[in-house]
Design a protein around this motif. Structure first.
Motif, mmCIF file in Angstrom:
data_model
loop_
_atom_site.group_PDB
_atom_site.id
_atom_site.type_symbol
_atom_site.label_atom_id
_atom_site.label_comp_id
_atom_site.label_asym_id
_atom_site.label_seq_id
_atom_site.Cartn_x
_atom_site.Cartn_y
_atom_site.Cartn_z
ATOM 1 N N MET A 1 0.848 -1.181 0.000
ATOM 2 C CA MET A 1 0.000 0.000 0.000
ATOM 3 C C MET A 1 0.891 1.241 0.000
ATOM 4 O O MET A 1 1.897 1.291 0.696
ATOM 5 N N ILE A 2 0.524 2.200 -0.811
ATOM 6 C CA ILE A 2 1.222 3.485 -0.831
ATOM 7 C C ILE A 2 0.352 4.491 -0.097
ATOM 8 O O ILE A 2 -0.848 4.583 -0.342
ATOM 9 N N ARG A 3 0.976 5.224 0.793
ATOM 10 C CA ARG A 3 0.247 6.219 1.586
ATOM 11 C C ARG A 3 1.146 7.427 1.845
ATOM 12 O O ARG A 3 2.370 7.357 1.701
ATOM 13 N N SER A 4 0.531 8.534 2.242
ATOM 14 C CA SER A 4 1.297 9.709 2.667
ATOM 15 C C SER A 4 2.084 9.363 3.916
ATOM 16 O O SER A 4 1.625 8.583 4.760
ATOM 17 N N TYR A 5 3.252 9.942 4.025
ATOM 18 C CA TYR A 5 4.079 9.645 5.194
ATOM 19 C C TYR A 5 3.525 10.326 6.436
ATOM 20 O O TYR A 5 2.762 11.288 6.365
ATOM 21 N N ARG A 6 3.926 9.798 7.559
ATOM 22 C CA ARG A 6 3.625 10.393 8.864
ATOM 23 C C ARG A 6 4.956 10.756 9.514
ATOM 24 O O ARG A 6 5.974 10.134 9.218
ATOM 25 N N LYS A 7 4.943 11.717 10.412
ATOM 26 C CA LYS A 7 6.191 12.097 11.093
ATOM 27 C C LYS A 7 6.840 10.899 11.777
ATOM 28 O O LYS A 7 8.063 10.825 11.866
ATOM 29 N N THR A 8 6.040 9.952 12.207
ATOM 30 C CA THR A 8 6.583 8.766 12.869
ATOM 31 C C THR A 8 7.337 7.860 11.896
ATOM 32 O O THR A 8 8.045 6.952 12.321
ATOM 33 N N ASP A 9 7.207 8.106 10.594
ATOM 34 C CA ASP A 9 7.915 7.316 9.574
ATOM 35 C C ASP A 9 9.337 7.816 9.334
ATOM 36 O O ASP A 9 10.130 7.124 8.692
ATOM 37 N N LEU A 10 9.655 9.010 9.799
ATOM 38 C CA LEU A 10 10.925 9.640 9.444
ATOM 39 C C LEU A 10 12.151 8.797 9.778
ATOM 40 O O LEU A 10 13.068 8.693 8.961
ATOM 41 N N GLU A 11 12.209 8.212 10.952
ATOM 42 C CA GLU A 11 13.382 7.408 11.325
ATOM 43 C C GLU A 11 13.600 6.270 10.336
ATOM 44 O O GLU A 11 14.729 6.036 9.894
ATOM 45 N N GLU A 12 12.538 5.568 9.992
ATOM 46 C CA GLU A 12 12.655 4.442 9.062
ATOM 47 C C GLU A 12 13.008 4.926 7.658
ATOM 48 O O GLU A 12 13.804 4.292 6.953
ATOM 49 N N MET A 13 12.463 6.057 7.253
ATOM 50 C CA MET A 13 12.790 6.611 5.933
ATOM 51 C C MET A 13 14.268 6.980 5.851
ATOM 52 O O MET A 13 14.927 6.687 4.854
ATOM 53 N N VAL A 14 14.791 7.601 6.890
ATOM 54 C CA VAL A 14 16.209 7.975 6.903
ATOM 55 C C VAL A 14 17.081 6.724 6.893
ATOM 56 O O VAL A 14 18.100 6.674 6.202
ATOM 57 N N LYS A 15 16.670 5.703 7.605
ATOM 58 C CA LYS A 15 17.421 4.439 7.621
ATOM 59 C C LYS A 15 17.474 3.832 6.219
ATOM 60 O O LYS A 15 18.536 3.425 5.745
ATOM 61 N N ILE A 16 16.338 3.781 5.544
ATOM 62 C CA ILE A 16 16.277 3.254 4.174
ATOM 63 C C ILE A 16 17.134 4.106 3.253
ATOM 64 O O ILE A 16 17.923 3.582 2.463
ATOM 65 N N TRP A 17 16.985 5.424 3.344
ATOM 66 C CA TRP A 17 17.765 6.338 2.511
ATOM 67 C C TRP A 17 19.264 6.097 2.697
ATOM 68 O O TRP A 17 20.006 5.983 1.718
ATOM 69 N N TYR A 18 19.706 6.019 3.945
ATOM 70 C CA TYR A 18 21.132 5.851 4.223
ATOM 71 C C TYR A 18 21.657 4.506 3.704
ATOM 72 O O TYR A 18 22.658 4.465 2.989
ATOM 73 N N GLU A 19 20.978 3.428 4.060
ATOM 74 C CA GLU A 19 21.445 2.097 3.655
ATOM 75 C C GLU A 19 21.472 1.950 2.136
ATOM 76 O O GLU A 19 22.428 1.413 1.573
ATOM 77 N N ALA A 20 20.442 2.437 1.465
ATOM 78 C CA ALA A 20 20.395 2.334 0.012
ATOM 79 C C ALA A 20 21.407 3.269 -0.650
ATOM 80 O O ALA A 20 22.020 2.918 -1.657
ATOM 81 N N SER A 21 21.616 4.453 -0.067
ATOM 82 C CA SER A 21 22.576 5.406 -0.629
ATOM 83 C C SER A 21 23.997 4.876 -0.593
ATOM 84 O O SER A 21 24.747 5.020 -1.558
ATOM 85 N N VAL A 22 24.393 4.281 0.521
ATOM 86 C CA VAL A 22 25.755 3.756 0.654
ATOM 87 C C VAL A 22 26.019 2.682 -0.402
ATOM 88 O O VAL A 22 27.097 2.642 -1.000
ATOM 89 N N ILE A 23 25.017 1.850 -0.672
ATOM 90 C CA ILE A 23 25.182 0.781 -1.669
ATOM 91 C C ILE A 23 25.147 1.338 -3.093
ATOM 92 O O ILE A 23 26.028 1.061 -3.906
ATOM 93 N N ALA A 24 24.129 2.141 -3.397
ATOM 94 C CA ALA A 24 23.951 2.638 -4.770
ATOM 95 C C ALA A 24 25.014 3.651 -5.167
ATOM 96 O O ALA A 24 25.386 3.745 -6.326
ATOM 97 N N HIS A 25 25.486 4.400 -4.197
ATOM 98 C CA HIS A 25 26.456 5.467 -4.471
ATOM 99 C C HIS A 25 27.819 5.085 -3.907
ATOM 100 O O HIS A 25 28.432 5.849 -3.174
#
Length: 140
Positions: A1-25
């Motif tokens: 399901m795709i939904r608008s983010y909530r402030k409580t999602d920020l920690e997990e979003m940053v974790k995904i961003w960081y882990e994926a960035s280190v690998i892709a970049h």
């Protein structure tokens, strides 16, 4: 399901961003991405229109938009290859009707992914923060 983010999602979003960035970049030191974590959480993500892909209460990817520009599209490394990125991109296409983005030239897999999703290269520039070349792409 795709939904608008909530402030409580920020920690997990940053974790995904960081882990994926280190690998892709891999061509940019991981220390650069680590130095950007707070800015992502406190500045960049809160200023964007964010949508998350959630399954069974777990966020596995997200897309961030500013107007019709895709500022971020990241999927947790262990969840890549399952159509999550494409689903988020298609969702954004239906919302905006036209999209633009930048992708590092050295991130060939992402560049080819965007091509498969209908984006075309329109130019190139140097990223002021990393000094790496970025390809400008558009979908209409």
């Amino acid at each position: 399901m795709i939904r608008s983010y909530r402030k409580t999602d920020l920690e997990e979003m940053v974790k995904i961003w960081y882990e994926a960035s280190v690998i892709a970049h891999f061509f940019i030191p991981a220390s650069f991405w680590a130095s950007q974590k707070n800015a992502m959480k406190e500045e960049y993500l809160p200023l964007a229109e964010n949508f998350v892909f959630e399954e069974e209460g777990q966020i596995s990817g997200f897309i961030s938009l500013v107007g019709k520009h895709v500022c971020a599209l990241f999927v947790a490394p262990e969840m890549q290859g399952r159509g999550i990125g494409r689903a988020l991109l298609e969702y954004a296409k239906t919302l905006k009707g036209r999209l633009s983005l930048k992708v590092y030239r050295e991130n060939e897999s992402a560049f080819h992914f965007y091509e498969k999703c209908g984006f075309v290269a329109t130019g190139e520039e140097i990223d002021e923060y990393t000094g790496c070349a970025q390809i400008l792409m558009e979908w209409k």
